[in-house]
Write a protein that holds these residues in place. Structure first.
Motif, short mmCIF file in Angstrom:
data_model
loop_
_atom_site.label_atom_id
_atom_site.label_comp_id
_atom_site.label_asym_id
_atom_site.label_seq_id
_atom_site.Cartn_x
_atom_site.Cartn_y
_atom_site.Cartn_z
N ALA A 54 -83.10 16.89 4.92
CA ALA A 54 -82.56 17.81 5.92
C ALA A 54 -83.66 18.55 6.67
O ALA A 54 -83.38 19.42 7.49
N VAL A 55 -84.92 18.22 6.41
CA VAL A 55 -86.03 18.93 7.04
C VAL A 55 -86.91 17.99 7.86
O VAL A 55 -86.88 16.78 7.68
N THR A 56 -87.70 18.60 8.74
CA THR A 56 -88.66 17.84 9.54
C THR A 56 -90.07 18.20 9.06
O THR A 56 -90.26 19.22 8.37
N LEU A 57 -91.03 17.41 9.45
CA LEU A 57 -92.42 17.67 9.06
C LEU A 57 -92.87 19.03 9.59
O LEU A 57 -93.54 19.79 8.89
N GLU A 58 -92.47 19.35 10.79
CA GLU A 58 -92.84 20.64 11.40
C GLU A 58 -92.30 21.82 10.58
O GLU A 58 -92.95 22.87 10.50
N GLU A 59 -91.15 21.64 9.95
CA GLU A 59 -90.56 22.73 9.16
C GLU A 59 -91.25 22.94 7.82
O GLU A 59 -91.22 24.05 7.28
N ILE A 60 -91.86 21.89 7.27
CA ILE A 60 -92.46 22.06 5.94
C ILE A 60 -93.98 22.23 5.97
O ILE A 60 -94.58 22.57 4.96
N MET A 61 -94.61 22.03 7.13
CA MET A 61 -96.05 22.20 7.24
C MET A 61 -96.37 23.15 8.38
O MET A 61 -96.06 22.88 9.54
N GLU A 62 -97.01 24.25 8.05
CA GLU A 62 -97.33 25.28 9.04
C GLU A 62 -98.22 24.79 10.17
O GLU A 62 -98.08 25.18 11.31
N ASP A 63 -99.19 23.92 9.84
CA ASP A 63 -100.19 23.50 10.83
C ASP A 63 -99.71 22.40 11.76
O ASP A 63 -100.47 21.95 12.62
N VAL A 64 -98.49 21.95 11.59
CA VAL A 64 -97.99 20.85 12.41
C VAL A 64 -97.06 21.43 13.47
O VAL A 64 -96.00 21.96 13.17
N ASN A 65 -97.50 21.32 14.71
CA ASN A 65 -96.70 21.82 15.82
C ASN A 65 -96.28 20.65 16.70
O ASN A 65 -97.03 19.69 16.88
N PRO A 70 -88.40 13.50 11.23
CA PRO A 70 -87.70 13.66 9.96
C PRO A 70 -88.61 13.32 8.78
O PRO A 70 -89.53 12.51 8.90
N VAL A 71 -88.33 13.96 7.66
CA VAL A 71 -89.01 13.66 6.40
C VAL A 71 -87.97 12.99 5.51
O VAL A 71 -86.83 13.44 5.43
N TYR A 72 -88.37 11.92 4.86
CA TYR A 72 -87.48 11.16 3.99
C TYR A 72 -87.67 11.59 2.55
O TYR A 72 -88.71 12.12 2.18
N ILE A 73 -86.65 11.34 1.73
CA ILE A 73 -86.74 11.59 0.30
C ILE A 73 -87.26 10.31 -0.33
O ILE A 73 -86.53 9.32 -0.44
N GLY A 74 -88.52 10.33 -0.73
CA GLY A 74 -89.17 9.13 -1.26
C GLY A 74 -88.69 8.74 -2.64
O GLY A 74 -88.85 7.60 -3.07
N GLY A 75 -88.09 9.68 -3.34
CA GLY A 75 -87.59 9.41 -4.68
C GLY A 75 -87.51 10.71 -5.46
O GLY A 75 -87.86 11.78 -4.97
N PRO A 76 -87.06 10.62 -6.72
CA PRO A 76 -86.82 11.83 -7.51
C PRO A 76 -88.05 12.43 -8.18
O PRO A 76 -87.98 13.51 -8.75
N VAL A 77 -89.21 11.78 -8.09
CA VAL A 77 -90.41 12.25 -8.79
C VAL A 77 -91.24 13.15 -7.87
O VAL A 77 -91.48 12.81 -6.71
N GLN A 78 -91.66 14.28 -8.39
CA GLN A 78 -92.53 15.24 -7.70
C GLN A 78 -92.12 15.48 -6.26
O GLN A 78 -92.89 15.23 -5.32
N GLN A 79 -90.96 16.05 -6.09
CA GLN A 79 -90.47 16.30 -4.73
C GLN A 79 -91.16 17.47 -4.05
O GLN A 79 -90.77 17.87 -2.95
N ASP A 80 -92.21 17.97 -4.66
CA ASP A 80 -93.03 19.00 -4.02
C ASP A 80 -94.31 18.40 -3.45
O ASP A 80 -95.24 19.12 -3.09
N LEU A 110 -105.43 12.53 10.05
CA LEU A 110 -104.05 12.46 10.51
C LEU A 110 -103.62 13.77 11.16
O LEU A 110 -103.01 13.77 12.22
N MET A 111 -103.96 14.91 10.55
CA MET A 111 -103.59 16.21 11.11
C MET A 111 -104.24 16.43 12.48
O MET A 111 -103.63 16.96 13.39
N ILE A 112 -105.49 16.00 12.62
CA ILE A 112 -106.17 16.11 13.92
C ILE A 112 -105.47 15.23 14.96
O ILE A 112 -105.23 15.66 16.09
N LEU A 113 -105.12 14.01 14.56
CA LEU A 113 -104.44 13.10 15.49
C LEU A 113 -103.07 13.64 15.90
O LEU A 113 -102.67 13.50 17.06
N ILE A 114 -102.37 14.26 14.97
CA ILE A 114 -101.07 14.87 15.30
C ILE A 114 -101.28 16.03 16.25
O ILE A 114 -100.60 16.16 17.27
N ASP A 115 -102.25 16.91 15.92
CA ASP A 115 -102.51 18.10 16.73
C ASP A 115 -102.94 17.75 18.15
O ASP A 115 -102.56 18.44 19.11
N THR A 116 -103.69 16.67 18.30
CA THR A 116 -104.16 16.27 19.63
C THR A 116 -103.25 15.23 20.28
O THR A 116 -103.62 14.64 21.30
#
Length: 191
Positions: A54-65, A70-80, A110-116
């Protein structure tokens, strides 16, 4: 379009797809397609490709504008934890799991490529958590017919096939009895 090769021997390997049987009782894997990124005698690791959170990458990472993907649920292990797969061969450190399909890589790059704004969102898929199996666990589940194995996933399947219909589309592509499985109702009592 052929997305993968079907493996009649049901021997999973890196780059395989695990397609859940129609009535797999585990709610974490009900009607899912899992991309295996690692498979060895020590265990297996992968991501559910068709469960959107139910969340997007922008919602869970402060530095991503301005990367409202969308973010997918990869599975039940370490959902943090956050993981990603991609078809960007220019990203340093990515592990090729199937031709043209990569897992992970240099996160700072990756973060630099997203930011730029130098990446195409449709070339990446992000996951919270993952699917994991200990030594011999996946093989045991295959013996009980919990999974159907298809080898090797293609970037087109992962990034262009509609996630909501992915389970059904993969079964139809396999043909034969699997085409019939694709039409099974979620709850056979409602048939």
């Amino acid at each position: 379009m052929d997305y993968f090769k079907f493996n009649n021997n049901q021997k999973p390997e890196k780059g395989s797809l695990l397609i859940s049987e129609p009535f797999l009782p585990d709610p974490n894997f009900e009607r899912t397609v899992v991309l295996l990124c690692e498979h060895s005698s020590e265990g297996s690791f992968g991501f559910v490709l068709n469960k959107v959170s139910a969340v997007t990458l922008e919602e869970i990472m402060e530095d991503v504008n301005s990367f409202n993907e969308p973010v997918y649920i990869g599975g039940p292990v370490q959902q943090d934890t956050l993981h990603f797969i991609h078809r960007a061969n220019y990203l340093e450190g990515g592990v090729e799991v199937s031709p043209g399909l990569y897992w992970g890589g240099n996160f700072e790059q990756l973060m630099i490529l997203i930011d730029t704004k130098q990446i195409k969102a449709e070339d990446f898929r992000f996951f919270i958590g993952y699917s994991g199996w200990g030594a011999g666990q996946l093989e045991d589940e295959l013996k009980t017919d919990s999974w159907i194995v298809a080898n090797h996933a293609t970037p087109d399947l992962v990034f262009e096939e509609d996630g909501e219909n992915l389970w059904r589309a993969v079964l139809k592509q396999l043909g034969g009895r699997y085409n019939i499985y694709s039409n099974y109702p979620t709850d056979p009592r409602l048939n």
